[in-house]
Design an enzyme around this catalytic site. Structure first.
Site, PDB file in Angstrom:
ATOM      1  N   ALA A  27       0.845  -1.219   0.066  1.00  0.00           N
ATOM      2  CA  ALA A  27      -0.018   0.027   0.017  1.00  0.00           C
ATOM      3  C   ALA A  27       0.799   1.224  -0.006  1.00  0.00           C
ATOM      4  O   ALA A  27       0.244   2.284  -0.585  1.00  0.00           O
ATOM      5  CB  ALA A  27      -1.077  -0.249   1.300  1.00  0.00           C
ATOM      6  N   VAL A 106      -4.765  -3.200  -4.581  1.00  0.00           N
ATOM      7  CA  VAL A 106      -5.701  -3.831  -5.629  1.00  0.00           C
ATOM      8  C   VAL A 106      -6.243  -2.552  -6.338  1.00  0.00           C
ATOM      9  O   VAL A 106      -7.341  -2.632  -6.847  1.00  0.00           O
ATOM     10  CB  VAL A 106      -6.864  -4.141  -4.167  1.00  0.00           C
ATOM     11  CG1 VAL A 106      -6.624  -5.492  -3.390  1.00  0.00           C
ATOM     12  CG2 VAL A 106      -7.354  -3.071  -3.196  1.00  0.00           C
ATOM     13  N   ASP A 107      -5.519  -1.535  -6.344  1.00  0.00           N
ATOM     14  CA  ASP A 107      -5.755  -0.443  -7.115  1.00  0.00           C
ATOM     15  C   ASP A 107      -5.480  -0.547  -8.731  1.00  0.00           C
ATOM     16  O   ASP A 107      -5.931   0.237  -9.311  1.00  0.00           O
ATOM     17  CB  ASP A 107      -5.067   1.028  -6.653  1.00  0.00           C
ATOM     18  CG  ASP A 107      -3.550   0.880  -6.371  1.00  0.00           C
ATOM     19  OD1 ASP A 107      -2.951   0.188  -7.315  1.00  0.00           O
ATOM     20  OD2 ASP A 107      -3.251   1.122  -5.437  1.00  0.00           O
ATOM     21  N   HIS A 122      -3.684  -9.891  -4.150  1.00  0.00           N
ATOM     22  CA  HIS A 122      -4.773  -9.629  -3.561  1.00  0.00           C
ATOM     23  C   HIS A 122      -6.167  -9.047  -4.477  1.00  0.00           C
ATOM     24  O   HIS A 122      -7.002  -8.529  -3.855  1.00  0.00           O
ATOM     25  CB  HIS A 122      -4.489  -8.574  -2.289  1.00  0.00           C
ATOM     26  CG  HIS A 122      -3.556  -9.046  -1.351  1.00  0.00           C
ATOM     27  ND1 HIS A 122      -3.110  -8.293  -0.444  1.00  0.00           N
ATOM     28  CD2 HIS A 122      -3.326 -10.610  -0.894  1.00  0.00           C
ATOM     29  CE1 HIS A 122      -2.281  -9.083   0.408  1.00  0.00           C
ATOM     30  NE2 HIS A 122      -2.438 -10.348   0.121  1.00  0.00           N
ATOM     31  N   CYS A 151     -29.102 -14.243  -7.882  1.00  0.00           N
ATOM     32  CA  CYS A 151     -29.491 -14.883  -6.710  1.00  0.00           C
ATOM     33  C   CYS A 151     -29.803 -14.017  -5.556  1.00  0.00           C
ATOM     34  O   CYS A 151     -30.324 -14.415  -4.470  1.00  0.00           O
ATOM     35  CB  CYS A 151     -28.317 -15.869  -6.262  1.00  0.00           C
ATOM     36  SG  CYS A 151     -27.022 -15.011  -5.390  1.00  0.00           S
TER      37      CYS A 151
END
Ligand code: NAD
Ligand code: ZN
Length: 239
Positions: A27, A106-107, A122, A151
């Site tokens: 990060a 995750v960017d 991740h 669903c």
């Protein structure tokens, strides 16, 4: 010449002599893009406890908290873009100086900046799915807290939550890249999240740690205390 410049010089010569360099980021690689990390003083930890919110159980037990946390992160991302450091890492790959990038982020900024061989261990916060039936969902549906169109289940980003397993093939490929490496550069991670925090130590490679806060000095051959962007900008001038 200051101590840091000395160390950046040393890293430049390690890079010139290495045959197979792998970079591992966390990060801290993206804070200079305006995306908070988890554990710094300005990190998200100050407001939320990610270890509590970012768990699959929270999707069932407290979806408001889960959704609020990720909605905020998805929205922050829209105002941010990769910085010079991401671009430098991508250029280093094009020039053959770096072979592979492994990230906990995750960017998707490494890929957006042009890095090609990237293992996103991740996942990504830019795509979404149903937690129950795994059907893909779109961002508008997630942000609007809509139920799954198939669903009725709860939607979530395609990230690995605390307590979930990492994508098996990607993890194995990343490990074999790391085993091939003779130089590993770890940038902007507190090295607290298992199993990624084990990866640097799976290789015989020379290990370098670039981070603002220093905690794991003794496990590395070279440590550079500084910001990811500044260090990479200085480094590129020497390559
Ligand atoms: P972390 O928050 O635990 O640690 C970040 C580390 O980076 C800290 O040690 C901090 O001192 C350092 N740092 C902060 N800014 C820096 C900078 N500009 N230059 C150099 N160092 C800097 O993050 P982590 O170790 O990556 O683990 C957190 C988990 O949270 C990961 O699993 C990741 O998926 C997720 N996360 C991702 C993002 C993102 O994608 N940008 C943001 C926050 C959290
Ligand atoms: Zn569903």
């Amino acid at each position: 010449m200051g101590e840091t410049s000395h160390k950046i010089n040393e890293l430049a010569s390690l890079l010139k002599n290495a045959h197979y360099t792998v970079i591992l980021t966390g990060a801290g690689m993206s804070t200079e893009s305006g995306i908070p990390d988890f554990r710094s003083r300005e990190g998200l930890w100050q407001k939320f406890d990610p270890m509590r919110v970012a768990r699959p159980e929270t999707i069932r037990e407290d979806y408001d908290a889960f959704h609020g946390f990720y909605k905020m992160r998805v929205e922050t991302l829209k105002e941010c873009k990769p910085h010079e450091g991401h671009l430098i890492v991508a250029r280093m790959e094009k020039e053959g100086i770096v072979k592979t990038l492994v990230t906990q982020n995750v960017d998707d900024f490494h890929r957006i900046a042009g890095s090609e061989k990237v293992y996103n261990l991740h996942g990504s916060i830019r795509t979404f799915r149903c937690h129950d039936c795994l059907s893909p969902a779109d961002e508008t549906a997630f942000l609007g807290k809509k139920p799954c169109g198939f669903c009725g289940g709860r939607l979530r980003p395609n990230v690995v939550l605390f307590g979930e397993g990492l994508p098996h093939n990607d993890l194995n490929e990343a490990i074999s890249e790391i085993e091939k490496a003779d130089l590993i550069i770890v940038i902007g991670t507190s090295l607290r999240v298992y199993p990624v925090n084990q990866l640097p130590f799976m290789a015989k490679a020379i290990k370098v740690y670039i981070n603002r806060e220093m905690e794991f000095q003794s496990s590395f051959d070279l440590t550079i205390q500084g910001s990811a962007k500044d260090v990479l900008v200085e480094l590129e001038k020497l390559l």
